[in-house]
Design a protein around this motif. Structure first.
Motif, PDB file in Angstrom:
ATOM      1  N   ALA A 179       0.861  -1.191   0.000  1.00  0.00           N
ATOM      2  CA  ALA A 179       0.000   0.000   0.000  1.00  0.00           C
ATOM      3  C   ALA A 179       0.894   1.236   0.000  1.00  0.00           C
ATOM      4  O   ALA A 179       1.992   1.218   0.556  1.00  0.00           O
ATOM      5  CB  ALA A 179      -0.891  -0.016   1.241  1.00  0.00           C
ATOM      6  N   GLU A 180       0.430   2.267  -0.644  1.00  0.00           N
ATOM      7  CA  GLU A 180       1.120   3.563  -0.671  1.00  0.00           C
ATOM      8  C   GLU A 180       2.419   3.561  -1.464  1.00  0.00           C
ATOM      9  O   GLU A 180       3.159   4.527  -1.422  1.00  0.00           O
ATOM     10  CB  GLU A 180       1.377   4.068   0.752  1.00  0.00           C
ATOM     11  CG  GLU A 180       0.132   4.175   1.596  1.00  0.00           C
ATOM     12  CD  GLU A 180       0.440   4.402   3.069  1.00  0.00           C
ATOM     13  OE1 GLU A 180       1.606   4.662   3.413  1.00  0.00           O
ATOM     14  OE2 GLU A 180      -0.505   4.312   3.861  1.00  0.00           O
ATOM     15  N   ALA A 181       2.731   2.485  -2.166  1.00  0.00           N
ATOM     16  CA  ALA A 181       3.948   2.453  -2.978  1.00  0.00           C
ATOM     17  C   ALA A 181       3.576   2.778  -4.420  1.00  0.00           C
ATOM     18  O   ALA A 181       2.529   2.378  -4.904  1.00  0.00           O
ATOM     19  CB  ALA A 181       4.600   1.081  -2.914  1.00  0.00           C
ATOM     20  N   THR A 229      10.972   7.320  -7.321  1.00  0.00           N
ATOM     21  CA  THR A 229      10.607   7.451  -5.915  1.00  0.00           C
ATOM     22  C   THR A 229      11.026   6.199  -5.162  1.00  0.00           C
ATOM     23  O   THR A 229      10.906   5.087  -5.660  1.00  0.00           O
ATOM     24  CB  THR A 229       9.087   7.663  -5.753  1.00  0.00           C
ATOM     25  OG1 THR A 229       8.409   6.585  -6.402  1.00  0.00           O
ATOM     26  CG2 THR A 229       8.647   8.977  -6.345  1.00  0.00           C
ATOM     27  N   ARG A 230      11.533   6.401  -3.980  1.00  0.00           N
ATOM     28  CA  ARG A 230      11.993   5.280  -3.150  1.00  0.00           C
ATOM     29  C   ARG A 230      10.905   4.944  -2.140  1.00  0.00           C
ATOM     30  O   ARG A 230      10.288   5.823  -1.555  1.00  0.00           O
ATOM     31  CB  ARG A 230      13.278   5.675  -2.431  1.00  0.00           C
ATOM     32  CG  ARG A 230      13.860   4.597  -1.558  1.00  0.00           C
ATOM     33  CD  ARG A 230      15.302   4.970  -1.177  1.00  0.00           C
ATOM     34  NE  ARG A 230      15.798   4.339   0.017  1.00  0.00           N
ATOM     35  CZ  ARG A 230      16.009   3.053   0.185  1.00  0.00           C
ATOM     36  NH1 ARG A 230      15.735   2.223  -0.781  1.00  0.00           N
ATOM     37  NH2 ARG A 230      16.495   2.573   1.307  1.00  0.00           N
ATOM     38  N   VAL A 286      11.798  -2.659   0.451  1.00  0.00           N
ATOM     39  CA  VAL A 286      12.437  -1.514  -0.199  1.00  0.00           C
ATOM     40  C   VAL A 286      12.171  -1.632  -1.695  1.00  0.00           C
ATOM     41  O   VAL A 286      12.317  -2.706  -2.275  1.00  0.00           O
ATOM     42  CB  VAL A 286      13.962  -1.490   0.064  1.00  0.00           C
ATOM     43  CG1 VAL A 286      14.622  -0.354  -0.698  1.00  0.00           C
ATOM     44  CG2 VAL A 286      14.250  -1.395   1.553  1.00  0.00           C
ATOM     45  N   GLY A 287      11.757  -0.525  -2.296  1.00  0.00           N
ATOM     46  CA  GLY A 287      11.492  -0.529  -3.726  1.00  0.00           C
ATOM     47  C   GLY A 287      11.838   0.802  -4.355  1.00  0.00           C
ATOM     48  O   GLY A 287      11.941   1.820  -3.676  1.00  0.00           O
ATOM     49  N   GLN A 288      12.014   0.775  -5.648  1.00  0.00           N
ATOM     50  CA  GLN A 288      12.290   1.969  -6.432  1.00  0.00           C
ATOM     51  C   GLN A 288      11.163   2.128  -7.428  1.00  0.00           C
ATOM     52  O   GLN A 288      10.973   1.281  -8.298  1.00  0.00           O
ATOM     53  CB  GLN A 288      13.628   1.830  -7.164  1.00  0.00           C
ATOM     54  CG  GLN A 288      14.155   3.089  -7.775  1.00  0.00           C
ATOM     55  CD  GLN A 288      14.680   4.058  -6.724  1.00  0.00           C
ATOM     56  OE1 GLN A 288      15.171   3.661  -5.688  1.00  0.00           O
ATOM     57  NE2 GLN A 288      14.546   5.336  -6.996  1.00  0.00           N
ATOM     58  N   GLY A 289      10.378   3.187  -7.277  1.00  0.00           N
ATOM     59  CA  GLY A 289       9.234   3.411  -8.151  1.00  0.00           C
ATOM     60  C   GLY A 289       9.628   3.849  -9.544  1.00  0.00           C
ATOM     61  O   GLY A 289      10.790   4.181  -9.810  1.00  0.00           O
ATOM     62  N   TYR A 327      10.538  -4.940  -5.662  1.00  0.00           N
ATOM     63  CA  TYR A 327      10.870  -4.789  -4.252  1.00  0.00           C
ATOM     64  C   TYR A 327      11.911  -5.800  -3.794  1.00  0.00           C
ATOM     65  O   TYR A 327      11.933  -6.936  -4.241  1.00  0.00           O
ATOM     66  CB  TYR A 327       9.605  -4.965  -3.398  1.00  0.00           C
ATOM     67  CG  TYR A 327       8.532  -3.991  -3.795  1.00  0.00           C
ATOM     68  CD1 TYR A 327       8.549  -2.678  -3.338  1.00  0.00           C
ATOM     69  CD2 TYR A 327       7.523  -4.375  -4.660  1.00  0.00           C
ATOM     70  CE1 TYR A 327       7.582  -1.775  -3.734  1.00  0.00           C
ATOM     71  CE2 TYR A 327       6.554  -3.471  -5.059  1.00  0.00           C
ATOM     72  CZ  TYR A 327       6.589  -2.167  -4.598  1.00  0.00           C
ATOM     73  OH  TYR A 327       5.641  -1.272  -4.996  1.00  0.00           O
ATOM     74  N   ASP A 328      12.736  -5.336  -2.867  1.00  0.00           N
ATOM     75  CA  ASP A 328      13.655  -6.199  -2.137  1.00  0.00           C
ATOM     76  C   ASP A 328      13.024  -6.409  -0.766  1.00  0.00           C
ATOM     77  O   ASP A 328      12.594  -5.451  -0.116  1.00  0.00           O
ATOM     78  CB  ASP A 328      15.028  -5.530  -1.974  1.00  0.00           C
ATOM     79  CG  ASP A 328      15.692  -5.252  -3.312  1.00  0.00           C
ATOM     80  OD1 ASP A 328      15.842  -6.208  -4.087  1.00  0.00           O
ATOM     81  OD2 ASP A 328      16.044  -4.087  -3.567  1.00  0.00           O
ATOM     82  N   ILE A 329      12.969  -7.671  -0.335  1.00  0.00           N
ATOM     83  CA  ILE A 329      12.316  -8.026   0.921  1.00  0.00           C
ATOM     84  C   ILE A 329      13.336  -8.685   1.840  1.00  0.00           C
ATOM     85  O   ILE A 329      14.147  -9.499   1.397  1.00  0.00           O
ATOM     86  CB  ILE A 329      11.169  -9.044   0.690  1.00  0.00           C
ATOM     87  CG1 ILE A 329      10.215  -8.586  -0.398  1.00  0.00           C
ATOM     88  CG2 ILE A 329      10.449  -9.377   1.995  1.00  0.00           C
ATOM     89  CD1 ILE A 329       9.482  -7.320  -0.100  1.00  0.00           C
TER      90      ILE A 329
END
Length: 164
Positions: A48-50, A78-79, A71-74, A55-57
């Motif tokens: 949510a909100e990403a 956007t991070r 952690v993800g890079q949009g 993503y790295d989990i």
């Protein structure tokens, strides 16, 4: 969902905190490795909100709670970085039953009839689905996943749970 959208809502890497991992039997270790391979090969994971990933989990145990570090890079650069902590209490019963039937299943593979093995496997899959659905419920409002992704994550949660 377009191909671009499906590529954005994916786990690209998963790390399991080594200090949180329980000692595993050969069968459990193989199940863990297959779950990681299958998870990275095909998954749906949408926090949510990403604005998007992939993503790295990192999964770990922190004070007897399950930590999902995401952690993800949009797509617009956007991070996204978020930690979700989930109580393991709701999972205890299903994990205990799951491990008990897995032990029976692995023993049966070595010495039982195909019908007995099939019956245990059906029970094992049923408990696995129950744990996966519970995970999806606990992640509601935080992360959306499909059932296959939740099943693979549940396998990894089981790997963490036994040390906790």
């Amino acid at each position: 969902m377009s191909t671009a959208d499906s590529a954005r809502h994916k786990i690209k890497s998963i790390e399991i905190d080594e200090d949180s991992l329980a000692a595993a039997s050969r069968d459990q270790e193989q199940e863990r490795q297959v779950a990681i391979f299958d998870l990275l090969d095909d998954n749906y994971f949408e926090p949510a909100e990403a604005s998007g990933g992939p993503y790295d989990i990192k999964l770990s145990l922190i004070e007897n709670r399950l930590a999902f570090d995401i952690v993800g890079q949009g797509p617009e650069g956007t991070r996204y970085a978020k930690r979700h902590l989930l109580s393991l209490s709701p999972f205890r019963g299903v994990i205990k039953d799951y491990f008990m039937i897995c032990d029976s299943y692995y023993s049966a593979i070595r010495s039982s009839t195909p019908q007995q093995i099939e019956a245990l496997d059906m029970g094992r899959r049923g408990l696995h689905n129950e744990g996966s659905n519970l995970l999806r419920e606990r992640l509601e409002g935080k992360v959306k996943t499909d059932l296959d992704t939740a099943r693979r994550l549940f396998t990894l949660i089981c790997a963490l749970h036994w040390r906790g």
